[in-house]
Scaffold this active site. Structure first.
Site, PDB file in Angstrom:
ATOM      1  N   HIS A 312      -3.508   9.754  61.897  1.00 54.79           N
ATOM      2  CA  HIS A 312      -3.877   8.677  60.987  1.00 54.79           C
ATOM      3  C   HIS A 312      -2.843   8.604  59.879  1.00 54.79           C
ATOM      4  O   HIS A 312      -2.256   9.621  59.498  1.00 54.79           O
ATOM      5  CB  HIS A 312      -5.272   8.926  60.404  1.00 54.79           C
ATOM      6  CG  HIS A 312      -5.867   7.733  59.723  1.00 54.79           C
ATOM      7  ND1 HIS A 312      -5.596   7.416  58.411  1.00 54.79           N
ATOM      8  CD2 HIS A 312      -6.723   6.774  60.184  1.00 54.79           C
ATOM      9  CE1 HIS A 312      -6.255   6.310  58.083  1.00 54.79           C
ATOM     10  NE2 HIS A 312      -6.935   5.898  59.129  1.00 54.79           N
ATOM     11  N   ASP A 370     -11.232   5.779  65.815  1.00 46.93           N
ATOM     12  CA  ASP A 370     -11.045   4.832  66.913  1.00 46.93           C
ATOM     13  C   ASP A 370     -11.153   5.500  68.282  1.00 46.93           C
ATOM     14  O   ASP A 370     -11.328   4.816  69.293  1.00 46.93           O
ATOM     15  CB  ASP A 370      -9.671   4.155  66.807  1.00 46.93           C
ATOM     16  CG  ASP A 370      -9.517   3.388  65.507  1.00 46.93           C
ATOM     17  OD1 ASP A 370     -10.377   2.544  65.224  1.00 46.93           O
ATOM     18  OD2 ASP A 370      -8.558   3.664  64.766  1.00 46.93           O
TER      19      ASP A 370
END
Length: 436
Positions: A312, A370
């Site tokens: 991320h 996700d």
């Protein structure tokens, strides 16, 4: 601030001239301090250069705090896992907008205020029919949300706190209706109107999957899963779409235009489309036996392949939302009786191998939110084209809260980033006949 009440300062030295300059340091309540560079150009004649603004604080905010190294996400001080476990989406909406969790009376009034605005103007019904049937639902969302300013003239004055509140409530309330209708339109099915007797997430699922010809009852496990998904995506500090909303809003644009701009930014595959990319990647891998091949490709700098759903921009630890999402994924699959979901098994094996690989451990490439959300949506019967739309529904309250905070900030100015110019220097115009 020092003990004698003076501001902490950083001294800069221009190596060319030897001149010294002082810039103040501003502390936050949590996280790193920031260097106040507002006077930098005036003092030195220099701007800073920071592509992507990854080292620049663009605003002051009290809404969301992230510690990427520790894997911490707080909304108004409350950990995201506690909110996802014990709260509901509208309560989190109230928290983000107002700054505190509501008491029972405040919660009841807020929910009533939102229910009042779930319908959309009847002419918007006809507006959908201007799109092709195969239009991407995010394209529809951009168009319809941007068009709301043509229908709700009584909530466009951003200087009026009451109108800002009405616009905020309208956006939160109408976004599920607009999203569900985008889905129905793509399938050629009749629109299902909101049922205000249903909770927020349940109402959304009802509009998505009910038909006029038979009764549809929303599965409570799926409704709770959707509730968590909405909470987990409600806000995430100054990401690309939120920064877009703030930048658009800094010009004085109306709230519907600002949120439409946020939706457009979210549409990018590097932002809101990441969970869709995870499913595509898992499909490309195909089987557990091929995982080592793709792990090797991900580590090869000369190979464009990337492991989607790992790592991320902010988190350098396990994404705190991913833990909740993983548990929710198992609950949904168990409830639906999906015992042998190949993609889930593939995802879990990929996670296990990646987390044991020294390369991924060293670079702190942990699974993010996700990684599992796309599998949940797939199991619930939501098509890939709607993944980012659901993200937009959830993130609307974050955009609205950030927009409201920006409007009320006395230091707010119209956004105007600077640049490092590397083009041609000044030159004189040459007539066409004289050019070689």
């Amino acid at each position: 601030m020092t003990q004698d009440g003076k501001k902490d300062l950083v001294t800069l030295v221009d190596s060319a001239s030897g001149q010294k300059f002082e810039l103040p340091i501003i502390p936050g309540t949590m996280g790193p301090k920031v260097l106040d560079i507002r006077s930098l150009y005036g003092q030195t004649g220099y701007f800073t250069y920071d592509p992507g603004y990854t080292s620049t604080g663009s605003c002051e905010s009290k809404i969301t705090y992230i510690d990427g190294d520790a894997g911490v996400l707080l909304h108004r001080g409350y950990p995201i896992d506690q909110l996802a476990e014990h709260s509901d989406y509208l309560e989190v909406c109230y928290l983000l907008l107002k700054g505190e969790l509501p008491n029972a009376n405040q919660k009841e009034k807020f929910e009533k205020d939102i229910r009042t605005h779930t319908m959309v103007h009847e002419q918007i019904n006809a507006f959908y029919r201007g799109f092709r049937r195969d239009a991407h639902p995010m394209a529809v969302m951009c168009g319809v949300v941007g068009a709301l300013s043509a229908f709700y003239h009584d909530s466009l004055d951003i200087a009026d706190p009451h109108q800002r509140m009405i616009a905020s409530h309208r956006l939160i309330a109408k976004m599920p209706t607009i999203a569900a209708w985008a889905y129905k339109y793509s399938r050629g099915e009749p629109f299902i109107f909101p049922r205000n007797s249903l909770p927020f997430a349940e109402n959304f699922l009802h509009m998505m999957f009910a038909t006029p010809c038979e009764e549809y009852k929303v599965n409570p496990v799926l409704a709770r899963a959707m509730e968590r998904i909405l909470i987990l995506h409600a806000d995430h500090e100054q990401n690309a779409s939120t920064s877009t909303v703030r930048l658009a809003g800094s010009s004085g644009a109306n709230p519907f235009a600002c949120i439409a701009a946020g939706i457009a930014s979210l549409w990018g595959p590097a932002h809101g489309g990441a969970n869709e990319a995870v499913l595509q990647m898992l499909t490309q891998i195909g089987s557990k036996e091929r995982i080592p091949e793709f792990i090797a490709r991900a580590k090869d700098k000369n190979d464009p392949f990337r492991l989607m759903g790992f790592g991320h921009r902010v988190y350098k630890n396990y994404d705190p939302r991913a833990t909740v999402m993983q548990r929710t994924c198992h609950e949904v699959l168990d409830e639906l009786g999906v015992r042998d979901e190949p993609l889930l098994e593939l995802a879990m094996e990929l996670e296990r191998i990646a987390l044991e690989d020294p390369y991924f451990v060293e670079k702190k490439l942990y699974p993010n939110v996700d990684f599992y959300s796309g599998i949940i949506f797939r199991a619930m019967g939501i098509p890939v084209s709607m993944f980012t739309v659901l993200f937009a529904v959830a993130r609307t309250v974050g955009w609205v809260a950030q927009w409201n905070e920006m409007i009320g900030d006395p230091h707010q100015k119209i956004g105007r980033p600077r640049q490092l110019y590397t083009g041609a220097t000044q030159r004189d115009f040459v007539p066409l006949h004289a050019r070689g």
